[in-house]
Design a protein around this motif. Structure first.
Motif, mmCIF file in Angstrom:
data_model
loop_
_atom_site.group_PDB
_atom_site.id
_atom_site.type_symbol
_atom_site.label_atom_id
_atom_site.label_comp_id
_atom_site.label_asym_id
_atom_site.label_seq_id
_atom_site.Cartn_x
_atom_site.Cartn_y
_atom_site.Cartn_z
ATOM 1 N N UNK A 178 0.826 -1.198 0.000
ATOM 2 C CA UNK A 178 0.000 0.000 0.000
ATOM 3 C C UNK A 178 0.857 1.244 0.000
ATOM 4 N N UNK A 179 0.337 2.329 -0.571
ATOM 5 C CA UNK A 179 1.088 3.576 -0.671
ATOM 6 C C UNK A 179 0.566 4.631 0.289
ATOM 7 N N UNK A 180 -0.107 4.206 1.348
ATOM 8 C CA UNK A 180 -0.680 5.165 2.286
ATOM 9 C C UNK A 180 0.421 5.968 2.976
ATOM 10 N N UNK A 181 0.229 7.279 2.986
ATOM 11 C CA UNK A 181 1.195 8.154 3.664
ATOM 12 C C UNK A 181 0.690 8.477 5.072
ATOM 13 N N UNK A 182 -0.403 9.200 5.153
ATOM 14 C CA UNK A 182 -1.081 9.403 6.425
ATOM 15 C C UNK A 182 -0.416 10.392 7.358
ATOM 16 N N UNK B 42 -4.270 0.226 -1.857
ATOM 17 C CA UNK B 42 -3.784 1.471 -2.452
ATOM 18 C C UNK B 42 -4.918 2.161 -3.213
ATOM 19 N N UNK B 43 -6.144 1.787 -2.902
ATOM 20 C CA UNK B 43 -7.291 2.207 -3.697
ATOM 21 C C UNK B 43 -7.562 3.708 -3.678
ATOM 22 N N UNK B 44 -7.564 4.380 -2.527
ATOM 23 C CA UNK B 44 -7.826 5.822 -2.569
ATOM 24 C C UNK B 44 -6.845 6.588 -3.453
ATOM 25 N N UNK B 45 -5.562 6.288 -3.335
ATOM 26 C CA UNK B 45 -4.577 6.981 -4.172
ATOM 27 C C UNK B 45 -4.798 6.666 -5.645
ATOM 28 N N UNK C 296 -12.330 3.841 -16.757
ATOM 29 C CA UNK C 296 -12.783 2.587 -16.186
ATOM 30 C C UNK C 296 -11.642 1.593 -16.253
ATOM 31 N N UNK C 297 -11.175 1.158 -15.088
ATOM 32 C CA UNK C 297 -10.027 0.252 -15.040
ATOM 33 C C UNK C 297 -10.217 -0.799 -13.960
ATOM 34 N N UNK C 298 -9.782 -2.024 -14.257
ATOM 35 C CA UNK C 298 -9.695 -3.055 -13.237
ATOM 36 C C UNK C 298 -8.353 -2.907 -12.530
ATOM 37 N N UNK C 299 -8.359 -3.173 -11.221
ATOM 38 C CA UNK C 299 -7.122 -3.040 -10.463
ATOM 39 C C UNK C 299 -7.191 -3.922 -9.225
#
Length: 293
Positions: free
Chosen positions: A35-39, A106-109, A265-268
């Motif tokens: 995940x790329x969460x910074x926070x 990493x969905x929100x980013x 529209x993208x799958x991820x």
């Protein structure tokens, strides 16, 4: 028995054996997400101190039934279902620990980047976008939106614990935060949303499991201005022809009628499941061109 959880040796009760091991081992075996969460920095110490263990990777659970165990201050281990959000939000950093540090969300980013690209193509400035963050939780999506210049976010969640966590972990992030049930929205709360002159709806990783039913999504959608943006993620299974949640028909009908004018529209990979398999979602960015049926 003794196992290793997030790098710490700890006694785990029978049936809750940890399998995460060291960070190096977990990355080698795909057991730790990326995940790329910074926070906020204020959450960093809380997250690093938390000890979490998942079920054995040979155990497969439906996404709605996933769980982990979390070590309590007295050393005991407590089982928490992933959809017990009220319990997760009560512990500072636990949401980020489970879903970002361990399972690699990493969905929100990812979705904010899709929106930023769509805004750039449309020649629109993110600072002018006024977002309704549905299923806002403790504010991670609004935090990511702020990184691209969105200055006005309104949170909506059915859980009072979510608003408490957002105010605790990300104070001042929201212009307003409503704790309400959108399937039975009162006149006062409806007027309150209208006064924010909302031009975008963001719903990330909350559709299809009963947390936000189609009726709640439609109510939120109706409070967004014509021509506004719709940013949503949904598990691919909920868009299949045999879907029973109601979302597949609502979204497909919206696209067919032109009410939802899809521009991205993208799958991820939303995150890992507890058995390390990927959970595949679809990310959609669209313009609101009319009401949903």
């Amino acid at each position: 028995m003794t196992s290793t959880v997030n790098g710490f040796g700890a006694a785990i009760p029978q049936g809750h054996e940890g399998h995460l091991g060291t960070e190096t081992a977990r990355r080698e075996h795909g057991r730790l997400g990326r995940g790329a969460y910074r926070g906020p920095r204020t959450l960093a110490a809380a997250r690093s101190a938390l000890r979490v263990a998942l079920p054995e990777p040979s155990s497969r659970y439906d996404q709605n039934d996933e769980w982990c165990v979390v070590q309590q201050p007295d050393g005991a281990w407590d089982e928490i279902r992933f959809h017990d959000y009220h319990r997760i939000f009560d512990v500072p950093g636990l949401y980020e620990k489970i879903f970002y540090d361990v399972l690699g969300c990493d969905t929100p980013r990812f979705m904010v980047n899709l929106l930023a690209d769509a805004l750039a193509d449309a020649g629109e400035d993110a600072s002018a976008v006024r977002v309704l963050d549905l299923g806002a939780g403790n504010g991670i999506m609004a935090e990511e939106l702020a990184t691209i210049g969105v200055a006005h976010s309104v949170g909506v969640d059915i859980l009072p614990e979510a608003r408490t966590a957002a105010e605790r972990d990300r104070p001042g992030l929201y212009a307003d935060y409503l704790v309400t049930d959108l399937t039975a929205l009162g006149a006062g709360d409806s007027r309150r949303l209208t006064e924010h002159r909302l031009t975008a709806l963001a719903v990330v990783a909350a559709l299809g499991f009963g947390d936000i039913p189609p009726e709640a999504f439609r109510t939120a959608y109706d409070h967004v201005a014509e021509g506004g943006w719709v940013v949503l993620t949904i598990k691919d299974a909920f868009l299949a022809e045999d879907d029973t949640s109601g979302f597949a028909r609502m979204i497909s009908d919206g696209m067919a009628s032109g009410a939802l004018d899809v521009v991205r529209r993208e799958k991820f990979r939303h995150r890992l499941a507890t058995d390390a398999s990927p959970l595949v979602y679809e990310g959609i960015v669209a313009r609101k061109r009319g009401p949903l049926a």
